[in-house]
Design an enzyme around this catalytic site. Structure first.
Site, mmCIF file in Angstrom:
data_model
loop_
_atom_site.group_PDB
_atom_site.id
_atom_site.type_symbol
_atom_site.label_atom_id
_atom_site.label_comp_id
_atom_site.label_asym_id
_atom_site.label_seq_id
_atom_site.Cartn_x
_atom_site.Cartn_y
_atom_site.Cartn_z
ATOM 1 N N GLU A 202 0.791 -1.163 -0.031
ATOM 2 C CA GLU A 202 -0.144 0.232 0.009
ATOM 3 C C GLU A 202 0.716 1.161 0.156
ATOM 4 O O GLU A 202 0.423 2.367 0.240
ATOM 5 C CB GLU A 202 -1.061 -0.141 1.293
ATOM 6 N N LYS A 334 -15.801 -1.886 3.460
ATOM 7 C CA LYS A 334 -15.404 -2.031 2.116
ATOM 8 C C LYS A 334 -16.283 -2.364 1.332
ATOM 9 O O LYS A 334 -16.708 -3.341 1.627
ATOM 10 C CB LYS A 334 -14.128 -2.892 2.226
HETATM 11 P P1 PGA Z 1 -6.554 -6.224 2.464
HETATM 12 O O1 PGA Z 1 -6.268 -5.421 3.737
HETATM 13 O O2 PGA Z 1 -7.238 -5.421 1.495
HETATM 14 O O3 PGA Z 1 -5.325 -6.839 2.032
HETATM 15 O O4 PGA Z 1 -7.608 -7.190 2.808
HETATM 16 C C1 PGA Z 1 -6.627 -4.212 4.171
HETATM 17 C C2 PGA Z 1 -6.988 -4.130 5.652
HETATM 18 O O5 PGA Z 1 -6.824 -5.205 6.395
HETATM 19 O O6 PGA Z 1 -7.379 -3.113 6.142
HETATM 20 ZN ZN ZN Z 2 -7.835 -4.243 8.477
#
Ligand code: PGA
Ligand code: ZN
Length: 419
Positions: A202, A334
């Site tokens: 990231e 998400k």
């Molecule tokens: P991931 O992690 O997108 O790799 O699942 C992001 C998070 O755990 O916030």
């Molecule tokens: Zn997370």
């Protein structure tokens, strides 16, 4: 009315295939959605449809794209693009599985996002404004990664995200400016110590540390080096992502080569809360350790934001049940975990009904898509988590937020934090 639904294969920030969908309406306006992809996924989240086999690491999306072409597109043609809930309900019903495994969570979320963008285009409004309706929302408080670890950095350290929240900033723009200084100060410190080894998934600095606390110490040093007072100007937010190394009440810290019970894990984290200026902690205990999360929330929920990610998987029912049980006091949102925009919105509403904090979040695999910035702002969620302050899939989102703020919106600031 929707006239065309066009899927295609594009590529994400890790160089793997993903699904993009364009939705066009009568008159020619259109919207586009691109599915992101997680690496540290929750057990209960919507699943992606991947082709498997040898090619493209098994991550091909041909079947997901076929699903859009053959099943989703014909079902959507002629539908009112403003009926997001109706369309999302149709997508869920068409898939017919509890976890979107037939048509693919990637096909479905990209379509749902494209419908949302097309609806805003239809209304002739920026997406955030279309989503906000009659409310005048405020700019969210950003959590920004400085060091990346866990599944995003070959498990070099156990903690997944060491982030900062510029609590002293009075605007989003100023928060970015302060984070820029801290991010680069952290890079300078790593370089001086001979520990600079590039960045993780990231964009946070690669965590070449001896142990987790060394990473925390270095983050505090970086805040100071940037000229800020830790805990006053700039505070720390962590995503432990402990489902990645904790199971059945046992937590395996690879770097330190020890295994902790749920109680001992909580005790270690509470020790960190006492010693470091931490204002938010995500997934402190594993997704299968509800008792541990309840105990942790009872112990420190009054003084720190406790975000459920893997444990809640952006699911309204899980959020309400967790609130009832006393586990967590904030939720990570998400869209591809929930499956559709409407279900993401429902998880947000469930959290708001409990007086919880709400954080709209990117995944570790991202693209130029900026939907989450508009969701965090338009839904007035209060907080936004995008990743670090490098790599264009992250900067596209920060830059979009700069543009949105310039339209004159006020800023949530640290009042958005649940504590
Ligand atoms: P991931 O992690 O997108 O790799 O699942 C992001 C998070 O755990 O916030
Ligand atoms: Zn997370």
């Amino acid at each position: 009315r929707i006239t065309e639904v066009t899927p295609r294969r594009v590529w994400d920030s890790r160089g793997w295939p993903t699904v993009e969908v364009d939705v066009t309406i009568a008159g020619g306006r259109s919207g586009r959605g691109i599915a992101p992809a997680g690496a540290s996924r929750g057990l209960h989240e919507a699943v992606e449809l991947r082709d498997g086999g040898e090619a493209l690491g098994g991550k091909g999306v041909a079947a997901a794209i076929e699903a859009v072409r053959r099943e989703i597109a014909p079902a959507l043609i002629g539908r009112d693009v403003q009926d997001q809930a109706g369309i999302d309900g149709l997508l869920v019903a068409l898939d017919g599985t509890p976890n979107r495994s037939r048509l693919g969570g990637n096909a479905i979320v990209a379509t749902s996002m494209a419908v949302m963008f097309a609806a805003a285009a239809d209304a002739g409004l920026p997406l955030w404004k279309h989503l906000a309706g009659a409310t005048v929302p405020k700019m969210p408080l950003p959590q920004i990664q400085i060091f990346g670890g866990g599944a995003h950095a070959g498990r070099r350290i156990d903690i997944q995200d060491l982030m900062v929240i510029a609590t002293g900033a009075t605007s989003f723009d100023r928060a970015l400016e302060m984070t820029c200084e801290v991010y680069h100060a952290a890079g300078r410190i790593m370089a001086e110590r001979g520990l600079l080894q590039g960045v993780a998934d990231e964009g946070g600095w690669w965590p070449a540390f001896e142990n987790n606390e060394h990473a925390l110490d270095t983050l505090v040093r970086a805040i100071e080096r940037a000229g800020y007072v830790p805990g006053e100007d700039v505070a720390i937010a962590l995503d432990i992502a402990s489902s990645e190394f904790g199971k059945d009440g046992r937590y395996r810290l690879a770097l330190e080569d020890r295994e902790l019970s749920s109680d001992a894990m909580a005790e270690m984290l509470i020790g960190w809360l006492d010693r470091y200026p931490i204002v938010s902690i995500e997934d402190p205990l594993a997704e299968d350790d509800e008792a541990g999360l309840v105990a942790f929330t009872a112990a420190v929920g009054h003084r720190v934001q406790i975000i459920g990610d893997d444990f809640l998987v952006t699911n309204a029912g899980r959020v309400s049940a967790a609130a009832k049980a006393g586990a967590c006091n904030a939720v990570l949102l998400k869209p591809n975990q929930a499956g559709t925009i409407t279900e993401t919105r429902a998880a947000l509403a469930a959290a708001q009904a409990e007086g919880w904090g709400t954080v709209v979040s990117a995944r570790s695999g991202e693209t130029e898509d900026v939907a989450i910035v508009h969701l965090a702002t338009g839904w007035n969620a209060g907080q936004l988590k995008v990743g670090s302050f490098a790599r264009s899939e992250r900067m596209a989102k920060w830059n979009e937020a700069v543009r949105v703020e310039q339209t004159g919106l006020a800023y949530w600031g640290p009042t958005a934090l649940k504590r």
